[in-house]
Design an enzyme around this catalytic site. Structure first.
Site, mmCIF file in Angstrom:
data_model
loop_
_atom_site.group_PDB
_atom_site.id
_atom_site.type_symbol
_atom_site.label_atom_id
_atom_site.label_comp_id
_atom_site.label_asym_id
_atom_site.label_seq_id
_atom_site.Cartn_x
_atom_site.Cartn_y
_atom_site.Cartn_z
ATOM 1 N N CYS A 136 -3.302 -0.931 -4.849
ATOM 2 C CA CYS A 136 -2.934 -2.340 -5.638
ATOM 3 C C CYS A 136 -2.363 -3.017 -4.447
ATOM 4 O O CYS A 136 -1.343 -2.955 -4.021
ATOM 5 C CB CYS A 136 -2.099 -1.958 -6.745
ATOM 6 S SG CYS A 136 -1.401 -3.522 -7.351
ATOM 7 N N CYS A 139 0.604 -5.308 -5.435
ATOM 8 C CA CYS A 139 1.660 -4.676 -5.494
ATOM 9 C C CYS A 139 2.312 -4.295 -4.158
ATOM 10 O O CYS A 139 3.562 -4.329 -3.851
ATOM 11 C CB CYS A 139 1.653 -3.249 -6.272
ATOM 12 S SG CYS A 139 0.681 -3.408 -7.995
ATOM 13 N N ASP A 140 1.303 -3.722 -3.141
ATOM 14 C CA ASP A 140 1.948 -3.171 -1.865
ATOM 15 C C ASP A 140 1.389 -3.895 -0.785
ATOM 16 O O ASP A 140 1.803 -3.653 0.518
ATOM 17 C CB ASP A 140 1.328 -1.755 -1.730
ATOM 18 C CG ASP A 140 1.547 -0.958 -2.857
ATOM 19 O OD1 ASP A 140 2.956 -0.816 -3.390
ATOM 20 O OD2 ASP A 140 0.969 0.154 -3.327
#
Ligand code: FAD
Ligand code: NAP
Length: 321
Positions: A136, A139-140
Site C-alpha cells: 500500500c 499507507c507506507d
C-alpha cells in the site's frame, strides 16, 4: 451448537466492522460481530500508521485495532471468534453458519469482510512485511521519503502506485514480469514522463534481501524471466501491486458484484442488492482502500441498518435446525 441472534449481525473485525459495531451498539442494537480469521483486519499486519486522524504521532496498526475493538465492546458489542463458511440471504433473518458449527442470524447484516492484497508468495517478502515490504503506497510511501523503492506489477495499480511514490521517493523502479504493461495507455504515458522512474522488464523478484537488526530491506534479487539471469537491485523499499481479492466468495450468486468480485452498493449508500444487507470497507471499495474510508462506510452501514430496522421491524429468532 449455539445459535446467536442479533438485530445487526456484522461480519469482519477490521476498521469497517468495528466502526459499524460502535455505531450499532450506541443505537442500542446490541450487535454481534463475527471476527473471521484475522481479528483487527489488515492493519494487524502493519507497523506504523500515520494517516488515521486523531493521532499526532505514528501509532501501531495492531494497537489501533485493539482500541477499536475495546471501544466497540465497551459500548455493547459482542465479539465472537468464528469464521463464516456459509450464508443464506434469501430471507430475513439472514442466517450464517460458522466454522465452529454455530449459527448466526441477523435482522440486518453488515458485510465488512475486507479484501486481501495479493503477495508474491516468497518467504523473504513475508519476513520484511512492515519493515520495507508493503502492499500500500498511500499507507507506507511516506516512510520512504528521498529513498529508493521498487514496485512490482504491470497493471493500473502498479503504475498508479509508482506515480504516487515518484512524488515522495528519490527513485522508483517498476519491475514487471513481461515486456508490456496492461495498465491504461494514459497512465503509462504519465509514468514514463517522470524523470525519477525506470522500468525493469521481463523480471521477477526472486528474493528480498536486507538487514535483521534493525530490520530493513537493502536490495532485491531479480531473475530475468526470459534468460534466467540473476541480478541485484539496491532499494530501501518494495511495494507489491499485483492486485487485491475481495473476500466475497461467500456471497456469490446472492449479492450483486462487479467482475472482480467487489460487492456493488447503491451510490452514496452501503446498500447491497438485497434489502437489509449492507457492505462497508474494502469489500466494496477498490479505489481508496484506507482505514479511514473503511471506518466511514462502517458508520454509514450501521446508521442505514438502524433506519432499515425502524422501517421494516425485526424478525422472529431463527429456529434451531
Ligand atoms: P479488513 O481490515 O480487511 O478486515 C476484514 C475483516 O473481515 C477481518 O477481521 C477478517 O478476519 C474478516 N473476515 C474475512 N472473511 C470473513 C468470514 N468469512 N467470516 C467472518 N469474518 C471474516 N490504511 C490506512 O488508512 N493507513 C495505513 O497506514 C494502512 N496501512 C496498511 C498496511 C498494510 C500492510 C495493508 C495490507 C493495508 C494497510 N492499510 C492502511 C489499508 C487498511 O488496512 C484497509 O483499507 C482496511 O483495513 C480495510 O478495512 P476493512 O474493515 O474493510 O477490512
Ligand atoms: P491487474 O490489472 O490484475 O494487474 C496485476 C498485475 O500484476 C499484472 O500486470 C500482472 O502481470 C502482475 N502480476 C500478477 N501476479 C503477479 C505475480 N505473482 N508476480 C509478478 N507480477 C504479477 O490488477 P490491478 O492493477 O490491481 O488492477 C485491478 C483492476 O482494477 C483492473 O481492472 C484495473 O484496471 C483496475 N484499476 C483501475 C484503476 C484506475 O482506473 N485508475 C486503478 C487501479 C486499478 P501480467 O500483466 O503479466 O498478468
Amino acid at each position: 451448537m449455539a445459535i446467536h441472534h442479533s438485530k445487526v449481525l456484522i461480519l469482519g473485525a477490521g476498521p469497517a466492522g468495528c466502526t459499524a459495531a460502535i455505531y450499532a451498539a450506541r443505537a442500542n442494537l446490541a450487535p454481534i460481530l463475527v471476527t473471521g480469521l484475522q481479528p483487527g483486519g489488515q492493519l494487524t499486519i502493519t507497523t506504523d500508521v500515520e494517516n488515521f486522524p486523531g493521532f499526532a504521532e505514528a501509532i501501531q496498526g495492531p494497537w489501533l485495532m485493539e482500541q477499536m475493538q475495546a471501544q466497540a465492546e465497551h459500548v455493547g458489542t459482542t465479539f465472537l471468534y468464528d469464521t463464516i463458511v456459509s450464508i443464506d440471504l434469501s430471507k430475513r433473518p439472514f442466517v450464517a453458519v460458522g466454522d465452529s458449527g454455530d449459527t448466526y442470524s441477523g435482522d440486518t447484516l453488515v458485510i465488512a469482510t475486507g479484501a486481501s492484497a495479493r503477495w508474491l508468495g516468497i518467504d523473504s517478502e513475508r519476513k520484511f512485511q512492515g519493515f520495507g515490504v508493503s502492499a500500500c503506497a498511500t499507507c507506507d510511501g511516506f516512510f520512504f521519503r528521498k529513498k529508493e523503492v521498487a514496485v512490482v506489477g504491470g497493471g493500473n495499480s502498479a503504475v498508479e502506485e509508482a506515480i504516487y511514490l515518484a512524488g515522495i521517493a528519490s527513485k522508483v523502479t517498476v519491475i514487471h514480469r513481461r515486456d508490456t504493461f496492461r495498465a491504461e495507455k494514459i497512465a503509462q504515458d504519465r509514468l514514463f514522463a517522470l524523470p525519477n522512474v525506470s522500468v525493469i522488464w521481463d523480471s521477477a523478484v526472486e528474493e528480498v534481501l536486507g538487514d535483521a537488526n534493525p530490520p530493513g530491506v537493502t536490495s532485491l534479487r531479480l531473475r530475468n524471466t526470459k534468460t534466467g539471469v540473476l541480478s541485484e537491485l539496491p532499494v530501501d523499499g518494495l511495494f507489491i501491486a499485483i492486485g487485491h481479492d475481495p473476500n466475497t466468495s461467500l456471497f456469490k450468486d446472492q449479492l450483486a458484484m462487479d467482475d472482480e468480485g467487489y460487492l456493488i452498493t447503491r451510490p452514496g449508500t452501503t446498500q447491497t442488492s438485497v434489502p437489509g444487507v449492507f457492505a462497508a470497507g474494502d469489500v466494496q471499495d477498490k479505489t481508496f482502500r484506507q482505514a479511514v474510508t473503511a471506518a466511514g462506510t462502517g458508520c454509514m452501514s450501521a446508521l442505514e441498518a438502524d433506519r432499515f430496522l425502524a422501517h421494516h421491524g425485526q424478525t422472529a429468532v431463527v429456529a434451531a435446525e
